[in-house]
Structure formats: structure tokens, C-alpha cells
Design a protein around this motif. Structure first.
Motif, PDB file in Angstrom:
ATOM      1  N   VAL A 117       0.835  -0.618   0.000  1.00 11.26           N
ATOM      2  CA  VAL A 117       0.873  -0.056  -0.041  1.00 11.26           C
ATOM      3  C   VAL A 117       1.487   1.277  -0.209  1.00 11.26           C
ATOM      4  CG1 VAL A 117      -1.712   1.535   1.252  1.00 11.26           C
ATOM      5  CG2 VAL A 117      -1.619  -1.375   1.142  1.00 11.26           C
ATOM      6  N   PRO A 118       0.584   2.252  -0.995  1.00  9.34           N
ATOM      7  CA  PRO A 118       1.504   2.728  -1.161  1.00  9.34           C
ATOM      8  C   PRO A 118       1.899   4.242  -0.031  1.00  9.34           C
ATOM      9  CG  PRO A 118       0.588   3.190  -3.242  1.00  9.34           C
ATOM     10  CD  PRO A 118       0.195   2.098  -2.328  1.00  9.34           C
ATOM     11  N   THR A 119       0.154   4.168   0.683  1.00 12.05           N
ATOM     12  CA  THR A 119      -0.107   5.724   1.451  1.00 12.05           C
ATOM     13  C   THR A 119      -0.749   5.460   2.576  1.00 12.05           C
ATOM     14  OG1 THR A 119       0.895   7.187  -0.664  1.00 12.05           O
ATOM     15  CG2 THR A 119       0.070   8.097   2.114  1.00 12.05           C
ATOM     16  N   ILE A 120      -0.498   5.288   3.967  1.00 13.28           N
ATOM     17  CA  ILE A 120      -1.403   5.214   4.856  1.00 13.28           C
ATOM     18  C   ILE A 120      -1.551   6.432   6.092  1.00 13.28           C
ATOM     19  CG2 ILE A 120      -1.815   3.659   6.737  1.00 13.28           C
ATOM     20  CD1 ILE A 120      -0.825   1.511   6.380  1.00 13.28           C
ATOM     21  N   SER A 121      -2.706   7.142   6.046  1.00 17.30           N
ATOM     22  CA  SER A 121      -2.137   8.459   6.902  1.00 17.30           C
ATOM     23  C   SER A 121      -3.002   8.069   8.343  1.00 17.30           C
ATOM     24  CB  SER A 121      -2.765   9.598   6.264  1.00 17.30           C
ATOM     25  OG  SER A 121      -1.900   9.396   4.456  1.00 17.30           O
ATOM     26  N   MET A 122      -2.189   8.413   9.535  1.00 21.51           N
ATOM     27  CA  MET A 122      -2.922   9.186  10.840  1.00 21.51           C
ATOM     28  C   MET A 122      -3.160  10.740  11.232  1.00 21.51           C
ATOM     29  SD  MET A 122      -1.644   5.308  12.372  1.00 21.51           S
ATOM     30  CE  MET A 122      -0.034   5.604  11.886  1.00 21.51           C
ATOM     31  N   SER A 123      -3.790  10.827  10.869  1.00 18.41           N
ATOM     32  CA  SER A 123      -3.853  12.246  11.474  1.00 18.41           C
ATOM     33  C   SER A 123      -2.584  13.061  11.762  1.00 18.41           C
ATOM     34  CB  SER A 123      -4.869  12.199  12.337  1.00 18.41           C
ATOM     35  OG  SER A 123      -4.607  13.504  13.711  1.00 18.41           O
ATOM     36  N   LEU A 132       9.412 -10.114  -3.582  1.00 17.14           N
ATOM     37  CA  LEU A 132       8.789 -10.216  -4.243  1.00 17.14           C
ATOM     38  C   LEU A 132       7.205  -9.036  -3.508  1.00 17.14           C
ATOM     39  CD1 LEU A 132       8.899 -13.537  -2.876  1.00 17.14           C
ATOM     40  CD2 LEU A 132       8.956 -12.974  -5.405  1.00 17.14           C
ATOM     41  N   LEU A 133       7.795  -7.881  -3.222  1.00  9.48           N
ATOM     42  CA  LEU A 133       6.692  -7.673  -2.235  1.00  9.48           C
ATOM     43  C   LEU A 133       7.248  -6.238  -1.506  1.00  9.48           C
ATOM     44  CD1 LEU A 133       3.791  -7.407  -3.046  1.00  9.48           C
ATOM     45  CD2 LEU A 133       3.442  -7.469  -0.582  1.00  9.48           C
ATOM     46  N   CYS A 134       8.098  -5.160  -2.584  1.00 12.16           N
ATOM     47  CA  CYS A 134       9.158  -4.486  -1.846  1.00 12.16           C
ATOM     48  C   CYS A 134       9.026  -2.812  -1.872  1.00 12.16           C
ATOM     49  CB  CYS A 134      10.496  -4.568  -2.915  1.00 12.16           C
ATOM     50  SG  CYS A 134      11.448  -6.275  -2.990  1.00 12.16           S
ATOM     51  N   PRO A 135       9.116  -2.310  -0.923  1.00  8.25           N
ATOM     52  CA  PRO A 135       8.885  -0.609  -0.527  1.00  8.25           C
ATOM     53  C   PRO A 135      10.566  -0.335  -1.338  1.00  8.25           C
ATOM     54  CG  PRO A 135      10.216  -2.105   1.471  1.00  8.25           C
ATOM     55  CD  PRO A 135       9.434  -2.851   0.502  1.00  8.25           C
ATOM     56  N   ALA A 165     -18.950  -8.306  10.715  1.00  8.26           N
ATOM     57  CA  ALA A 165     -18.847  -7.597   9.617  1.00  8.26           C
ATOM     58  C   ALA A 165     -18.412  -6.076   9.501  1.00  8.26           C
ATOM     59  CB  ALA A 165     -20.331  -7.138   8.902  1.00  8.26           C
ATOM     60  N   ASP A 166     -18.316  -5.374  10.741  1.00  5.70           N
ATOM     61  CA  ASP A 166     -17.846  -4.198  10.850  1.00  5.70           C
ATOM     62  C   ASP A 166     -16.541  -4.208  11.490  1.00  5.70           C
ATOM     63  OD1 ASP A 166     -18.127  -5.007  13.237  1.00  5.70           O
ATOM     64  OD2 ASP A 166     -19.663  -3.505  14.081  1.00  5.70           O
ATOM     65  N   PHE A 167     -15.534  -5.143  11.270  1.00  6.69           N
ATOM     66  CA  PHE A 167     -13.847  -4.825  12.031  1.00  6.69           C
ATOM     67  C   PHE A 167     -13.127  -4.587  10.490  1.00  6.69           C
ATOM     68  CE2 PHE A 167     -10.728  -7.103  13.103  1.00  6.69           C
ATOM     69  CZ  PHE A 167      -9.742  -6.430  14.231  1.00  6.69           C
ATOM     70  N   ASP A 168     -12.224  -3.111  10.600  1.00 12.04           N
ATOM     71  CA  ASP A 168     -11.928  -3.225   9.623  1.00 12.04           C
ATOM     72  C   ASP A 168     -10.691  -4.027   9.525  1.00 12.04           C
ATOM     73  OD1 ASP A 168     -13.705  -2.214   8.348  1.00 12.04           O
ATOM     74  OD2 ASP A 168     -12.832  -0.096   8.920  1.00 12.04           O
ATOM     75  N   GLY A 169      -9.617  -4.113  10.699  1.00 15.92           N
ATOM     76  CA  GLY A 169      -8.487  -4.745  10.770  1.00 15.92           C
ATOM     77  C   GLY A 169      -7.535  -4.973  11.740  1.00 15.92           C
ATOM     78  N   LEU A 170      -5.760  -4.884  11.848  1.00 13.49           N
ATOM     79  CA  LEU A 170      -5.043  -4.583  13.488  1.00 13.49           C
ATOM     80  C   LEU A 170      -4.234  -3.434  12.787  1.00 13.49           C
ATOM     81  CD1 LEU A 170      -5.212  -8.241  13.907  1.00 13.49           C
ATOM     82  CD2 LEU A 170      -6.779  -6.394  15.514  1.00 13.49           C
ATOM     83  N   LEU A 171      -4.107  -2.853  13.528  1.00 15.21           N
ATOM     84  CA  LEU A 171      -2.510  -2.081  13.229  1.00 15.21           C
ATOM     85  C   LEU A 171      -1.970  -2.735  13.829  1.00 15.21           C
ATOM     86  CD1 LEU A 171      -1.176   0.638  12.248  1.00 15.21           C
ATOM     87  CD2 LEU A 171      -2.400   2.039  13.969  1.00 15.21           C
ATOM     88  N   GLY A 172      -0.505  -3.185  13.597  1.00 17.32           N
ATOM     89  CA  GLY A 172       0.246  -3.679  14.291  1.00 17.32           C
ATOM     90  C   GLY A 172       1.726  -2.786  14.437  1.00 17.32           C
ATOM     91  N   SER A 173       2.793  -3.854  14.782  1.00 15.51           N
ATOM     92  CA  SER A 173       4.126  -2.998  15.370  1.00 15.51           C
ATOM     93  C   SER A 173       4.684  -2.617  13.714  1.00 15.51           C
ATOM     94  CB  SER A 173       5.115  -3.651  16.801  1.00 15.51           C
ATOM     95  OG  SER A 173       4.751  -4.964  15.834  1.00 15.51           O
ATOM     96  N   ASP A 174       4.490  -2.886  12.741  1.00 17.59           N
ATOM     97  CA  ASP A 174       5.259  -2.847  11.264  1.00 17.59           C
ATOM     98  C   ASP A 174       5.002  -1.613  11.146  1.00 17.59           C
ATOM     99  OD1 ASP A 174       2.489  -3.663  10.933  1.00 17.59           O
ATOM    100  OD2 ASP A 174       2.832  -4.330   8.917  1.00 17.59           O
ATOM    101  N   ILE A 175       3.789  -1.124  11.265  1.00 14.81           N
ATOM    102  CA  ILE A 175       3.659   0.489  11.181  1.00 14.81           C
ATOM    103  C   ILE A 175       4.021   1.464  12.046  1.00 14.81           C
ATOM    104  CG2 ILE A 175       2.026   2.565  11.005  1.00 14.81           C
ATOM    105  CD1 ILE A 175       0.474   0.490   8.707  1.00 14.81           C
ATOM    106  N   ASP A 188       4.422   2.122   1.743  1.00  9.91           N
ATOM    107  CA  ASP A 188       5.129   1.246   1.326  1.00  9.91           C
ATOM    108  C   ASP A 188       4.901   0.865   2.062  1.00  9.91           C
ATOM    109  OD1 ASP A 188       5.733   2.683  -1.157  1.00  9.91           O
ATOM    110  OD2 ASP A 188       7.685   2.742  -1.306  1.00  9.91           O
ATOM    111  N   VAL A 189       3.486   0.089   2.649  1.00 16.94           N
ATOM    112  CA  VAL A 189       3.621  -0.612   3.338  1.00 16.94           C
ATOM    113  C   VAL A 189       2.818  -2.161   3.067  1.00 16.94           C
ATOM    114  CG1 VAL A 189       2.097  -1.027   6.158  1.00 16.94           C
ATOM    115  CG2 VAL A 189       2.618   1.652   5.386  1.00 16.94           C
TER     116      VAL A 189
END
Length: 288
Positions: free
Chosen positions: A123-129, A277-280, A152-162, A135-136
Motif C-alpha cells: 500500500v503506497p500511503t497510510i495516513s493517520m491524522s 516479491l513485494l518491496c518498498p 462484518a464491521d471489523f476493518d482490521g489490526l494496526l500492528g507494530s510494523d507501522i 509502501d507498507v
């Protein structure tokens, strides 16, 4: 205090675990986390960073959700400092890819102790306020019958990689998270520069292939789940640790890895090149 079975968590972490520190304790302190050094500071009272992006967390049932945008799509991820990869649910991924498509998707990735395949995409861009990460490698989690990823309303987890790209300060009493820019922060450039397998030690000390990524050099070379790795670059696999093997199969693109494989009772040698295979991009940084 809650007593529970942590065996699955133990497998994922690869380290002995006595318990899980929950938000009931964390709310009592200002918590400062530096993932790169492995340090956590707990202070009853502490000055809050003035040069940081302030993210207003959304508390729900003693859990905290982080509002952000993934490639321009508003998303809400559960804050999970113990997860090593940020994961997004399949239905949230469908919202994102309705207006944007990744250049490539890596299939067949598995978590420790799981037989379910997940996907990864860059994902090229993740923005948080005011804070952003570029490149995540994002884990796309298939829907489950139970647990959070079954909702159905759960989008996911924000982990330590970010989160490890920032100095993180948690003020859960006031529902705030502060992210300060860390100079020279980089995504691991070799995480997805590899031959494309996951593995575990078997009872005889060899490595059993637990997953083969698609597409990957390992797949092209015919490696399969269940194959045994007997030697790597002329090193006896029984004398190698998991970290030893990981270092051999990750590295500079174009490096060749020589394997002795046992598959369905037959032994053969194969040379597999390391590929990106999937490089930033080399310029990837966390920005403020």
C-alpha cells in the motif's frame, strides 16, 4: 485478572509468554514505546510530546481503534502493539480496491500455527491524522467463522510494523496516541526479498516447508508444502536455527540459494534465486 490459554500466542511470538498486559493497566499510565530498542516506559505523569501527530483513538469495549486512511479510503483499525503485521479484513480490502488496485498481490502467506492462506499487497500511503507511512506491506486476512475477522464491521489490526516507524506515546485515559517522526526509519527491505517459503523445524531437525508463496521463485522451482529442506548452501539443516535459514533465503535480489530437498521420499538438489516479491522503495520513511 483473567486466566486463559496463551499457547497460540506463544507460537506466534516464538518466546515464552506469562501473560498479556491489557488496557486496564495501560490506562493508568502514560506509556512510551520505542520498538526499535525494545523499551517501554510507564509514567504516572509525564510531559506529552509537542512535535507529534495526535491521533484521537475511538474506545469500544476496552479496545482502542485508530481512524486512518488506506490509499485514500477511511478505515478504522484496532490498535494492537503486539501484532507484527498490520492486517485488514477482506471486506475492508474490497472497499479500498473499489477505486485503487495494487501493482501486485502475494498469495499463500500463513501465520504460525495456521493452515489458512492470506495475501499481502504493498500500500503506497497510510495516513493517520498528520502522520503517514509509505509502501507498507499490508496483510489481507480472509474472513473467519469466529473472532474479530468474522465480524462484518471489523476493518482490521494496526500492528507494530507501522508503529515501529514512530516514537509512540499512549495516553489512553484521554484516548490519545502521539506519533513522533523517527529519523532514518525504514521498512525491512529484505522482508519480501526472498525465495518465497515459510518453514518450521520437524522432529528430526530438518526444516519442513509450511507455505509456498504465489508467485515466487520457490513456486517456480516446484517446491511444495510438506517438502523437507535437508541442507542449505551446503550447510546441514539440522545444525541451523530458524534465524540461520531465514538469513540464507533472504538477501539481495539475484542471489542463488542451493537446497537439498526431500519430497515424497525422493531427494534432489535445486537452485532457487532470491527475488524482490513485494518491496518498498528505498526512500520509504515514516513522515510527520
Amino acid at each position: 485478572m483473567l486466566s486463559t490459554d496463551l499457547s497460540a500466542t506463544f507460537l506466534r511470538a516464538g518466546l515464552p509468554i506469562d501473560g498479556i498486559l491489557g488496557t486496564d493497566i495501560l490506562r493508568r499510565f502514560i506509556v512510551k514505546i520505542d520498538f526499535s530498542s525494545g523499551l517501554v516506559e510507564f509514567e504516572s505523569k509525564a510531559p506529552l510530546p509537542v512535535d507529534a501527530a495526535v491521533i484521537k483513538l475511538e474506545p469500544v469495549d476496552d479496545m482502542y481503534y485508530v481512524p486512518l486512511t488506506l490509499q485514500g479510503t477511511p478505515t478504522r483499525l484496532l490498535l494492537d502493539t503486539g501484532a507484527n503485521s498490520t492486517s485488514i479484513s477482506s471486506h475492508a480490502w474490497s472497499r479500498i480496491t473499489a477505486h485503487w488496485q495494487p501493482l501486485s498481490v502475494l498469495n499463500g502467506v500463513r501465520s504460525t500455527g495456521s493452515t489458512e492462506d492470506a495475501q499481502f499487497a504493498l500500500v503506497p500511503t497510510i495516513s493517520m491524522s498528520g502522520a503517514s507511512s509509505r509502501d507498507v506491506p499490508l496483510r489481507i486476512q480472509p474472513q473467519t467463522a469466529q473472532g474479530l475477522f468474522g465480524e462484518a464491521d471489523f476493518d482490521g489490526l494496526l500492528g507494530s510494523d507501522i508503529l515501529q516507524q514512530f516514537n509512540v506515546t499512549l495516553d489512553l485515559t484521554n484516548n490519545n496516541m502521539y506519533l513522533s517522526h523517527k529519523p532514518n526509519s525504514r521498512v525491512d527491505q529484505y522482508l519480501f526479498t526472498t525465495i518465497g517459503i515459510q518453514f518450521a523445524k520437524d522432529l528430526d531437525g530438518y526444516f519442513a516447508i509450511m507455505a509456498v508463496w504465489d508467485p515466487s521463485p520457490a513456486q517456480a522451482a516446484g517446491l511444495k508444502i510438506g517438502d523437507l529442506i535437508l541442507s542449505v548452501n551446503q550447510h546441514d539443516a539440522r545444525q541451523m536455527s530458524l534465524d540461520d535459514l531465514s538469513r540464507e533465503v533472504h538477501g539481495n535480489s539475484g542471489t542463488e540459494v542451493h537446497l537439498l530437498i526431500e519430497s515424497a521420499g525422493r531427494r534432489y538438489t535445486v537452485t532457487v534465486p532470491i527475488r524482490c516479491l513485494l518491496c518498498p522503495s528505498p526512500q520509504t520513511t515514516a513522515t510527520r
